[in-house]
Design a protein around this motif. Structure first.
Motif, PDB file in Angstrom:
ATOM      1  N   GLY A   1       0.806  -1.374  -0.139  1.00  0.00           N
ATOM      2  CA  GLY A   1       0.280   0.266   0.148  1.00  0.00           C
ATOM      3  C   GLY A   1       0.295   1.472   0.142  1.00  0.00           C
ATOM      4  N   SER A   2       2.131   1.274   0.322  1.00  0.00           N
ATOM      5  CA  SER A   2       3.106   2.142   0.206  1.00  0.00           C
ATOM      6  C   SER A   2       2.994   3.041  -1.340  1.00  0.00           C
ATOM      7  CB  SER A   2       3.660   2.257   0.532  1.00  0.00           C
ATOM      8  OG  SER A   2       5.612   2.622  -0.115  1.00  0.00           O
ATOM      9  N   PRO A   3       3.002   3.874  -1.412  1.00  0.00           N
ATOM     10  CA  PRO A   3       3.435   4.286  -2.730  1.00  0.00           C
ATOM     11  C   PRO A   3       4.852   4.316  -3.522  1.00  0.00           C
ATOM     12  CG  PRO A   3       3.371   6.249  -1.180  1.00  0.00           C
ATOM     13  CD  PRO A   3       2.833   5.437  -0.397  1.00  0.00           C
ATOM     14  N   ASP A   4       5.050   3.666  -2.875  1.00  0.00           N
ATOM     15  CA  ASP A   4       6.761   3.012  -2.877  1.00  0.00           C
ATOM     16  C   ASP A   4       6.939   1.887  -3.401  1.00  0.00           C
ATOM     17  OD1 ASP A   4       7.767   6.630  -3.212  1.00  0.00           O
ATOM     18  OD2 ASP A   4       8.148   5.830  -1.281  1.00  0.00           O
ATOM     19  N   TRP A   5       6.020   1.275  -2.734  1.00  0.00           N
ATOM     20  CA  TRP A   5       6.364   0.128  -2.958  1.00  0.00           C
ATOM     21  C   TRP A   5       6.938  -0.557  -3.758  1.00  0.00           C
ATOM     22  CZ3 TRP A   5       4.123  -4.398  -5.626  1.00  0.00           C
ATOM     23  CH2 TRP A   5       4.396  -5.418  -4.813  1.00  0.00           C
ATOM     24  N   VAL A   6       8.408  -1.770  -4.167  1.00  0.00           N
ATOM     25  CA  VAL A   6       8.196  -2.100  -5.148  1.00  0.00           C
ATOM     26  C   VAL A   6       8.391  -3.601  -4.937  1.00  0.00           C
ATOM     27  CG1 VAL A   6      11.297  -2.655  -5.751  1.00  0.00           C
ATOM     28  CG2 VAL A   6      10.440  -0.381  -4.993  1.00  0.00           C
ATOM     29  N   SER A   7       8.387  -4.324  -6.491  1.00  0.00           N
ATOM     30  CA  SER A   7       7.992  -5.653  -6.453  1.00  0.00           C
ATOM     31  C   SER A   7       9.127  -6.362  -5.733  1.00  0.00           C
ATOM     32  CB  SER A   7       7.613  -6.067  -7.496  1.00  0.00           C
ATOM     33  OG  SER A   7       8.383  -6.005  -8.857  1.00  0.00           O
ATOM     34  N   ALA A   8       8.992  -7.825  -5.478  1.00  0.00           N
ATOM     35  CA  ALA A   8      10.059  -8.354  -4.812  1.00  0.00           C
ATOM     36  C   ALA A   8      10.988  -9.096  -6.047  1.00  0.00           C
ATOM     37  CB  ALA A   8       9.753 -10.137  -4.032  1.00  0.00           C
ATOM     38  N   ALA A   9      10.476  -8.905  -6.990  1.00  0.00           N
ATOM     39  CA  ALA A   9      12.158  -9.410  -8.515  1.00  0.00           C
ATOM     40  C   ALA A   9      12.593  -7.985  -8.560  1.00  0.00           C
ATOM     41  CB  ALA A   9      11.145  -9.659  -9.927  1.00  0.00           C
ATOM     42  N   GLU A  10      11.989  -6.499  -7.802  1.00  0.00           N
ATOM     43  CA  GLU A  10      12.787  -5.836  -8.658  1.00  0.00           C
ATOM     44  C   GLU A  10      13.798  -6.047  -7.361  1.00  0.00           C
ATOM     45  OE1 GLU A  10      13.452  -4.035 -11.952  1.00  0.00           O
ATOM     46  OE2 GLU A  10      11.543  -5.270 -12.698  1.00  0.00           O
TER      47      GLU A  10
END
Lengths: 338, 338
Positions: free
Chosen positions: A57-66
């Motif tokens: 839900g954080s606007p800065d969330w990054v997928s695990a792959a990245e």
């Protein structure tokens, strides 16, 4: 299997990293994921970056792959004074090999090495040192070289600390590596050092497996021996220098993704940090500034080894995180009494 | 999270891969982990190898960290006829770029490309083709090249099957990849093809992330643009050819571990298989033999593309697994009716 994060607020983020196991370290269980770091803006910048990139839900969330994090090695994860440890290894190797090479007594750079002529060696520069390294490693199979590296690390001692070189790793950085991995990051070494010199021990010492080590390399060639056993033989030719502008090239070559987190300590890391910074979304760029002559070493703009000059100016200008070793780190090495 | 293996006998082995999630695929839930493979010695050799290397207590058990599986791409994971797909991409690129290069009308190898002179192109050989590829890729940033590859894959169609090239992947091999990963293996591509050509799509198509793609490469250089944005620019120079003896070199360079499982289909894979075979402990070496002209293609000793000659002889002599596409595979492509 229980999955927990001890980084406040990051627990929910684990939904996004369900494919990664969470390593529960006793230090984290105390509620402080970076116990060897003093509280302050440096520590906070690391914790906040991890929280906002891994919290669902954080606007800065990054997928695990990245979630790719890259660390320089010399001066960032372990000490690099009085000289890069791999150079000390190469000098020891050349001395050990000298009886089989009488011609080295007059042939540079070997003459300087055997004579302990440090001024002449310093004048070789980084490329010259790489040539010494390449020459001292050549002709060996990769497996023989691996064994020689481990043997040297088991027996050689640092001139000042009188300890194995792999004892001289930075406890606060080990905690950053573990915290990143606990939050689904893949941690890489991206070093000017030799890839074959690092891989035999990085998994044990840093928890970083060989396939996540990027570094400089010499050419190797495949050779089928008469008994039908294939070997890889190290040649004296330099293949790739993973330093300065070579670091983003190496990252692209080995990883094929742009990191979102990068940590270095010298001008050789500047382009890696610039490359990291130029991506979209949340980014973390950090530099270790060696400011502690009492517990480790103090050096920056004038140092021939690990010079920190232009990258420091850029870090200040662009508000990257700069670690002040003396004030930010409670302990330097794992062997210090806590 | 429930962890299950549907490979008979392998369940207990998961103790050793507790750090890996087990992907439960509906196909496996039927009790057959390789539903597109006909029963027989080929299928059995794959299943038995995975069972004995991942079952706790098995004398052949291998730790999760060492479960490295390497796959050639062209002809092993997807079709390579009538020509390597990357060559078809490069030819299309050169035609698209031709209006900006009037000199190409007389300059080889571009003249042959623009004139569709297939005989002249075939005479260039593999190295010549790599030069065509490098030239057609040069001057682009890595990001622009990535976009061009994805655009080509979205629009280009295979001359015989009239489908996107990424439809022409082998369903039985997708099942092997998934089964290996479900049992804690890290799956890699080790291809003579270009690393930058493969990485944009291997994760979506094969479940193999960019950092697990090893391939041939051109030189890239770091460049700081006047606006302060760094880019990596592809040059025309070939850096590394990941084919034949280059494959074990590439494996050592990128992975730093010897695979225990390797699959190829041509003489270009022979040294990778030899290198895999020469390690200690349980080993799997496999070759796909293209025997099905009706459903795919039939070719081996005489084929200029994907020749299978010396590696086949060695496979027979050393009892490596040789897939007979026609009899071993129930379906070839995912789009076929089941």
């Amino acid at each position: 299997m229980k999955r927990r994060s001890f980084l406040s607020g990051a627990g929910a983020g684990l939904v996004g990293v369900a494919t990664f196991p969470v390593v529960v370290r006793s230090a984290f269980a105390q509620g402080d994921a970076l116990p060897s770091w003093n509280d302050g803006p440096t520590k906070r910048s690391i914790l906040e970056f991890i929280a906002r990139t891994t919290t669902a839900g954080s606007p800065d969330w990054v997928s695990a792959a990245e979630r790719i994090a890259c660390f320089d090695n010399d001066g960032t994860l372990w000490t690099e004074q009085p000289m890069y440890f791999q150079v000390l290894f190469a000098l020891d190797r050349i001395k050990a090999m000298a009886p089989q090479h009488p011609e080295w007594r007059t042939q540079e750079p070997f003459r300087s090495v055997l004579a302990d002529d440090h001024a002449a060696l310093a004048a070789l520069g980084e490329k010259g040192l790489l040539q010494v390294i390449a020459a001292s490693h050549a002709g060996l199979t990769t497996e023989a070289f691996h064994a020689i590296v481990l043997d040297w690390l088991a027996t050689a001692r640092h001139p000042r600390f009188k300890r194995p070189y792999t004892d001289l790793v930075f406890q606060p950085m080990l905690e950053v590596l573990a915290l990143l991995r606990a939050n689904g990051f893949k941690t890489y070494i991206v070093s000017g050092g030799g890839i074959e010199f690092m891989r035999p021990w990085t998994e044990r010492v840093y928890g970083i497996p060989p396939e996540q080590v990027v570094g400089s390399s010499g050419v190797t060639r495949f050779e089928m021996k008469p008994d039908g056993v294939p070997v890889l033989v190290k040649e004296a030719r330099i293949e790739f220098v993973d330093d300065g502008p070579g670091k983003p090239v190496g990252i692209n070559h080995f990883i094929g993704r742009r990191p979102i987190f990068a940590f270095g300590n010298s001008d050789g890391d500047q382009q890696m940090l610039e490359w990291t910074a130029a991506g979209t979304g949340a980014r973390f760029m950090g530099l270790v500034h060696h400011t502690d002559a009492a517990r480790e070493y103090a050096y920056d703009r004038q140092s021939p080894v690990g010079r920190l000059d232009k990258a420091w100016d850029e870090a200040v200008r662009r508000k990257w995180t700069v670690v002040d070793m003396k004030s930010d780190w409670k302990v330097i090495y794992p062997f210090e009494p806590r």
